[in-house]
Design an enzyme around this catalytic site. Structure first.
Site, PDB file in Angstrom:
ATOM      1  N   ASP A 144      38.288  30.792  37.704  1.00 52.44           N
ATOM      2  CA  ASP A 144      37.562  32.065  37.718  1.00 52.44           C
ATOM      3  C   ASP A 144      36.162  31.788  38.266  1.00 52.44           C
ATOM      4  O   ASP A 144      35.380  31.065  37.656  1.00 52.44           O
ATOM      5  CB  ASP A 144      37.470  32.629  36.309  1.00 52.44           C
ATOM      6  CG  ASP A 144      36.889  34.029  36.260  1.00 52.44           C
ATOM      7  OD1 ASP A 144      36.310  34.495  37.277  1.00 52.44           O
ATOM      8  OD2 ASP A 144      37.003  34.675  35.204  1.00 52.44           O
ATOM      9  N   CYS A 184      37.486  39.840  40.652  1.00 53.12           N
ATOM     10  CA  CYS A 184      37.325  38.632  41.477  1.00 53.12           C
ATOM     11  C   CYS A 184      38.662  38.173  42.045  1.00 53.12           C
ATOM     12  O   CYS A 184      38.986  38.453  43.192  1.00 53.12           O
ATOM     13  CB  CYS A 184      36.681  37.500  40.667  1.00 53.12           C
ATOM     14  SG  CYS A 184      35.008  37.850  40.079  1.00 53.12           S
ATOM     15  N   ARG A 185      39.447  37.467  41.254  1.00 56.49           N
ATOM     16  CA  ARG A 185      40.647  36.803  41.762  1.00 56.49           C
ATOM     17  C   ARG A 185      41.787  37.760  42.104  1.00 56.49           C
ATOM     18  O   ARG A 185      42.391  37.647  43.176  1.00 56.49           O
ATOM     19  CB  ARG A 185      41.135  35.759  40.756  1.00 56.49           C
ATOM     20  CG  ARG A 185      40.134  34.647  40.544  1.00 56.49           C
ATOM     21  CD  ARG A 185      40.529  33.750  39.394  1.00 56.49           C
ATOM     22  NE  ARG A 185      40.428  34.491  38.137  1.00 56.49           N
ATOM     23  CZ  ARG A 185      40.866  34.050  36.974  1.00 56.49           C
ATOM     24  NH1 ARG A 185      41.475  32.873  36.900  1.00 56.49           N
ATOM     25  NH2 ARG A 185      40.711  34.770  35.879  1.00 56.49           N
ATOM     26  N   SER A 186      42.116  38.668  41.197  1.00 55.29           N
ATOM     27  CA  SER A 186      43.277  39.532  41.476  1.00 55.29           C
ATOM     28  C   SER A 186      43.044  40.470  42.656  1.00 55.29           C
ATOM     29  O   SER A 186      43.975  40.687  43.450  1.00 55.29           O
ATOM     30  CB  SER A 186      43.747  40.278  40.225  1.00 55.29           C
ATOM     31  OG  SER A 186      42.738  41.092  39.679  1.00 55.29           O
ATOM     32  N   ASN A 240      39.756  41.983  36.858  1.00 52.21           N
ATOM     33  CA  ASN A 240      40.173  42.685  38.070  1.00 52.21           C
ATOM     34  C   ASN A 240      39.011  42.962  39.013  1.00 52.21           C
ATOM     35  O   ASN A 240      38.971  43.983  39.677  1.00 52.21           O
ATOM     36  CB  ASN A 240      40.938  43.969  37.729  1.00 52.21           C
ATOM     37  CG  ASN A 240      41.645  44.604  38.909  1.00 52.21           C
ATOM     38  OD1 ASN A 240      41.666  45.818  39.027  1.00 52.21           O
ATOM     39  ND2 ASN A 240      42.226  43.820  39.786  1.00 52.21           N
ATOM     40  N   CYS A 263      44.349  39.263  36.766  1.00 58.83           N
ATOM     41  CA  CYS A 263      43.393  38.255  36.295  1.00 58.83           C
ATOM     42  C   CYS A 263      42.693  38.829  35.058  1.00 58.83           C
ATOM     43  O   CYS A 263      43.243  39.690  34.377  1.00 58.83           O
ATOM     44  CB  CYS A 263      42.424  37.839  37.393  1.00 58.83           C
ATOM     45  SG  CYS A 263      41.245  39.106  37.919  1.00 58.83           S
TER      46      CYS A 263
END
Length: 175
Positions: free
Chosen positions: A139, A25-27, A23, A20
């Site tokens: 995001d 939050c999402r990933s 690195n 993402c």
């Protein structure tokens, strides 16, 4: 993308990296939730998951506190995560580079030096027919806990679809 028989072994597992922006939050959510699926399936030694960001501003930091909290609410442990930046030389080390939105897709395809490396880059939601038309996992960084929870749900669902495609190929290759 369809997976034919994949022949990983403990020394060389099938390697997936989620990417993402920062690195945090999402990933990390994607890495941790897929790792949990893989571990519970008994394939933990045959599939390796990791994550990174395209940017370098959070390198070395823990996941965002809201990420850790959202993961914890669903029974995952995100406390050990440390952010890092994707290095284009890593294309050689990974079989699949899963991005969370089209911005990372463009960046990583531009960083790739070969068609083979570019072909490894896939949008996470593309694995899930029900979410594929959305393309991007939002995001949640500038939002609230509710969006973190919603994003985690999207990621879990997409990872289930990814794993459903990957698992038979891994099991077939293990024979």
């Amino acid at each position: 993308m369809t997976f034919s028989a994949i022949r990983p072994d403990e020394a060389t597992p099938f390697r997936i990296i989620f990417v993402c922006t920062g690195n945090i939050c999402r990933s990390p959510m994607a890495e941790i939730t897929l790792r949990d699926l893989v571990t519970r399936s008994g394939l933990g030694r045959l599939i390796f998951t990791s994550s990174a960001g395209t940017g370098d501003w959070h390198v070395g930091e823990q996941a965002d506190a809201r990420t850790v909290a959202a993961l914890k609410r669903q029974g995952y442990d995100g406390s050990h995560h440390r952010a890092r930046q994707f290095d284009p030389v890593w294309f050689a080390d990974y079989d699949l580079v899963v991005v969370l939105d089209r911005t990372q897709e463009r960046i990583l395809r531009n960083w790739a030096v070969s068609d083979r490396d570019r072909s490894k880059v896939r949008l996470l939601l593309s694995f899930d027919q029900e979410q594929a038309s959305l393309h991007d996992v939002p995001d949640p960084y500038y939002s609230d806990d509710a969006l973190f929870d919603s994003v985690l749900g999207m990621i879990e669902k997409a990872n289930l679809a990814l794993f459903a495609q990957l698992e038979p190929a891994i099991r077939q290759g293990v024979r």
